[in-house]
Design an enzyme around this catalytic site. Sequence first.
Site, PDB file in Angstrom:
ATOM      1  N   LYS A   1     -11.896 -24.419 -14.981  1.00  0.00           N
ATOM      2  CA  LYS A   1     -11.316 -24.779 -13.686  1.00  0.00           C
ATOM      3  C   LYS A   1      -9.814 -24.481 -13.805  1.00  0.00           C
ATOM      4  CE  LYS A   1      -9.801 -27.171 -10.074  1.00  0.00           C
ATOM      5  NZ  LYS A   1      -8.381 -26.776 -10.199  1.00  0.00           N
TER       6      LYS A   1
ATOM      7  N   GLU B   1      -4.846 -32.836 -23.872  1.00  0.00           N
ATOM      8  CA  GLU B   1      -3.588 -32.324 -24.437  1.00  0.00           C
ATOM      9  C   GLU B   1      -2.544 -32.481 -23.351  1.00  0.00           C
ATOM     10  OE1 GLU B   1      -0.622 -30.585 -24.911  1.00  0.00           O
ATOM     11  OE2 GLU B   1      -1.562 -28.610 -25.009  1.00  0.00           O
TER      12      GLU B   1
ATOM     13  N   CYS C   1       4.361 -27.486 -22.661  1.00  0.00           N
ATOM     14  CA  CYS C   1       4.164 -28.912 -22.949  1.00  0.00           C
ATOM     15  C   CYS C   1       4.829 -29.313 -24.258  1.00  0.00           C
ATOM     16  CB  CYS C   1       2.682 -29.256 -22.969  1.00  0.00           C
ATOM     17  SG  CYS C   1       1.729 -28.173 -24.007  1.00  0.00           S
TER      18      CYS C   1
ATOM     19  N   GLU D   1       9.490 -36.620 -18.123  1.00  0.00           N
ATOM     20  CA  GLU D   1       9.257 -35.201 -18.432  1.00  0.00           C
ATOM     21  C   GLU D   1       9.772 -34.343 -17.272  1.00  0.00           C
ATOM     22  OE1 GLU D   1       5.674 -32.524 -20.279  1.00  0.00           O
ATOM     23  OE2 GLU D   1       5.167 -33.664 -18.503  1.00  0.00           O
TER      24      GLU D   1
HETATM   25  P1  NDP Z   1      -1.889 -31.854 -13.273  1.00  0.00           P
HETATM   26  O1  NDP Z   1      -1.552 -32.259 -14.628  1.00  0.00           O
HETATM   27  O2  NDP Z   1      -1.849 -32.909 -12.212  1.00  0.00           O
HETATM   28  O3  NDP Z   1      -3.366 -31.219 -13.316  1.00  0.00           O
HETATM   29  C1  NDP Z   1      -3.955 -30.649 -12.194  1.00  0.00           C
HETATM   30  C2  NDP Z   1      -5.355 -30.225 -12.559  1.00  0.00           C
HETATM   31  O4  NDP Z   1      -6.112 -31.362 -12.945  1.00  0.00           O
HETATM   32  C3  NDP Z   1      -6.079 -29.560 -11.403  1.00  0.00           C
HETATM   33  O5  NDP Z   1      -6.880 -28.503 -11.913  1.00  0.00           O
HETATM   34  C4  NDP Z   1      -6.937 -30.687 -10.867  1.00  0.00           C
HETATM   35  O6  NDP Z   1      -8.139 -30.242 -10.297  1.00  0.00           O
HETATM   36  C5  NDP Z   1      -7.263 -31.477 -12.118  1.00  0.00           C
HETATM   37  N1  NDP Z   1      -7.465 -32.903 -11.842  1.00  0.00           N
HETATM   38  C6  NDP Z   1      -6.654 -33.727 -11.176  1.00  0.00           C
HETATM   39  N2  NDP Z   1      -7.165 -34.991 -11.163  1.00  0.00           N
HETATM   40  C7  NDP Z   1      -8.326 -34.930 -11.833  1.00  0.00           C
HETATM   41  C8  NDP Z   1      -9.334 -35.898 -12.175  1.00  0.00           C
HETATM   42  N3  NDP Z   1      -9.228 -37.176 -11.838  1.00  0.00           N
HETATM   43  N4  NDP Z   1     -10.394 -35.465 -12.877  1.00  0.00           N
HETATM   44  C9  NDP Z   1     -10.496 -34.174 -13.242  1.00  0.00           C
HETATM   45  N5  NDP Z   1      -9.591 -33.221 -12.942  1.00  0.00           N
HETATM   46  C10 NDP Z   1      -8.512 -33.601 -12.254  1.00  0.00           C
HETATM   47  O7  NDP Z   1      -1.029 -30.587 -12.916  1.00  0.00           O
HETATM   48  P2  NDP Z   1      -0.152 -30.187 -11.670  1.00  0.00           P
HETATM   49  O8  NDP Z   1      -0.358 -28.766 -11.472  1.00  0.00           O
HETATM   50  O9  NDP Z   1      -0.368 -31.057 -10.479  1.00  0.00           O
HETATM   51  O10 NDP Z   1       1.291 -30.454 -12.268  1.00  0.00           O
HETATM   52  C11 NDP Z   1       1.942 -31.697 -12.143  1.00  0.00           C
HETATM   53  C12 NDP Z   1       3.037 -31.828 -13.177  1.00  0.00           C
HETATM   54  O11 NDP Z   1       2.451 -31.851 -14.467  1.00  0.00           O
HETATM   55  C13 NDP Z   1       3.986 -30.641 -13.238  1.00  0.00           C
HETATM   56  O12 NDP Z   1       5.024 -30.741 -12.331  1.00  0.00           O
HETATM   57  C14 NDP Z   1       4.446 -30.695 -14.662  1.00  0.00           C
HETATM   58  O13 NDP Z   1       5.549 -31.552 -14.771  1.00  0.00           O
HETATM   59  C15 NDP Z   1       3.294 -31.276 -15.414  1.00  0.00           C
HETATM   60  N6  NDP Z   1       2.498 -30.285 -16.161  1.00  0.00           N
HETATM   61  C16 NDP Z   1       2.370 -30.472 -17.477  1.00  0.00           C
HETATM   62  C17 NDP Z   1       1.654 -29.587 -18.235  1.00  0.00           C
HETATM   63  C18 NDP Z   1       1.521 -29.771 -19.690  1.00  0.00           C
HETATM   64  O14 NDP Z   1       0.977 -28.933 -20.372  1.00  0.00           O
HETATM   65  N7  NDP Z   1       2.003 -30.861 -20.224  1.00  0.00           N
HETATM   66  C19 NDP Z   1       1.020 -28.399 -17.652  1.00  0.00           C
HETATM   67  C20 NDP Z   1       1.181 -28.305 -16.218  1.00  0.00           C
HETATM   68  C21 NDP Z   1       1.883 -29.234 -15.519  1.00  0.00           C
HETATM   69  P3  NDP Z   1      -8.395 -30.489  -8.731  1.00  0.00           P
HETATM   70  O15 NDP Z   1      -7.340 -29.722  -8.036  1.00  0.00           O
HETATM   71  O16 NDP Z   1      -9.760 -29.984  -8.499  1.00  0.00           O
HETATM   72  O17 NDP Z   1      -8.267 -31.966  -8.507  1.00  0.00           O
END
Ligand code: NDP
Length: 494
Positions: A192, A267, A301, A398
């Site tokens: 996904k 992670e 990350c 973060e």
């Molecule tokens: P998120 O960490 O919020 O993840 C979004 C993903 O998680 C989407 O694919 C979403 O799928 C899925 N998801 C959300 N809720 C659930 C749930 N309850 N169960 C299963 N899957 C779920 O990333 P964002 O893109 O919204 O980024 C938000 C912030 O996170 C960024 O601004 C950044 O600061 C940080 N970030 C950190 C990362 C890291 O590696 N540490 C990587 C990327 C972002 P669906 O759309 O179908 O709900």
Amino acid sequence: MSISLLPAVQAFLQRDHGLFIDGQARVAGSGRHLEVIDPASGEVISRVGEASQADIEAAVASSRQGFAQWSKAAPAVRGGVLLKLADLLERNREELAQIETLQSGKLIQISRNFEVDQAAHFLRYYAGWATKIGGETITPSLPSFNGEQYTAFTLREPIGVVVGIVPWNFSTMIAIWKLASALVTGCSVIIKPSEFTPLTILRIAELAVEAGLPAGALNVVTGAGGVGKALIEHPHTDKVSFTGSVPTGLAVGQTAMAANLTRATLELGGKNAAGFLPDVDVEKAVAGIIEAGFLHSGQICAAAERFYVHRSQIDAITQRLCERLGQLKIGSPLDESAEFGPVTNKQHQAKLGQLFAKARAENCTILHGGKLIDGPGCYVEPTVILANSARDSLLTEETFGPVATFLPYDSEEELIELMNDSPFGLSASLWTNDLGKAMRLIPQIQAGTLWVNMHTLLDPAVPFGGIKASGVGREFGGAFIEDYTELKSVMIRY
Ligand code: NDP
């Protein structure tokens, strides 16, 4: 000057992308689409289907069948497919790199050298494990009751259907980590992707079929808002491997546990620290800070966000850092001479703007940058901030952006206390010429990965994952095997 797009890339972008289920493209049942936006220009470059509940059912049914077939494939066959896929990534290197840069705003050199080349290295590393996964024989410990004898052994069995939720920062490489871990252990996998960066994995799924992967072993479900959760809650998925933010990671973990103890590897990010001992050379420290905090605009990350420098050196190091950042060529990620590109989406750019406002409200000193760059793209200035206290927001929240926040320290004890003063623990780095001192400090630093005189470089042979609130489980090395297999114990009386 920007490079020209390959005709294959232009043709790929123009396709009406569906999902990838059972070895082929599938039109999304919802009839809805997600627009993919180039963060460098703000323009829509392509669109992908948004999965409906029926698509999710089809993906899971296909993955169960794929699992039944793929888990029976000989280990050498599984390894062979991953090796072929690595070759195909390299053969299609420029096409994949251009698609990745267009959807993420990543500098083209990073897309080529990290996203594609490193992904091929990781695939080959994982392929090698295919023929080396096994259990152990055990001599049971209790005495015989009546002359009977016992022997025992363990089997490592694939866990089943894995859901891999991939973030937008390294959408090619992280997808490869997840699919390689699953496929090499005999699991099937549903990827996904993030709604911001769904394109490269759709192309990789096609290449996987070309590499000989049977239909259903790898499915790709695109969508946003509830697709990830529906996949984890499905009674026929067995594990989730999630990389992303801490709050979403906690929600994913809770969803998984509530769904019949679906296994979860998380992670997550955090607020990684880099500590510089007073013996470091200023130029080397500055080069290290750029590597630790500004690669891919800090959207890593494992990147460092908290920088602790001895009071005797803080002025020299921050001043030189600001000079170096001022010389960076900010430009289009398709321009091979650009050294600094946009962040990946508008939401993230806006979040960084709010963090800059917080820094000002808390009277932190902005030594360099601190503003969003006007224009259609998602550009943010590389930023250096001097905090007033360890509790300032920029030292606790973060940013996931090109922001290095500094605080001086006076003693080694204070440095270690500051580095560990966080609910998170993904990575950390220590910078010194005194290796003896480093060896004594290593056990005191709380992090899943600790680098000395380096930061951010991940190697497939070295386990990676977080402690504290930065995650559960490990990727890479031999450690990933525990997370993608169940341990079955067999005991025999004779
Ligand atoms: P998120 O960490 O919020 O993840 C979004 C993903 O998680 C989407 O694919 C979403 O799928 C899925 N998801 C959300 N809720 C659930 C749930 N309850 N169960 C299963 N899957 C779920 O990333 P964002 O893109 O919204 O980024 C938000 C912030 O996170 C960024 O601004 C950044 O600061 C940080 N970030 C950190 C990362 C890291 O590696 N540490 C990587 C990327 C972002 P669906 O759309 O179908 O709900």
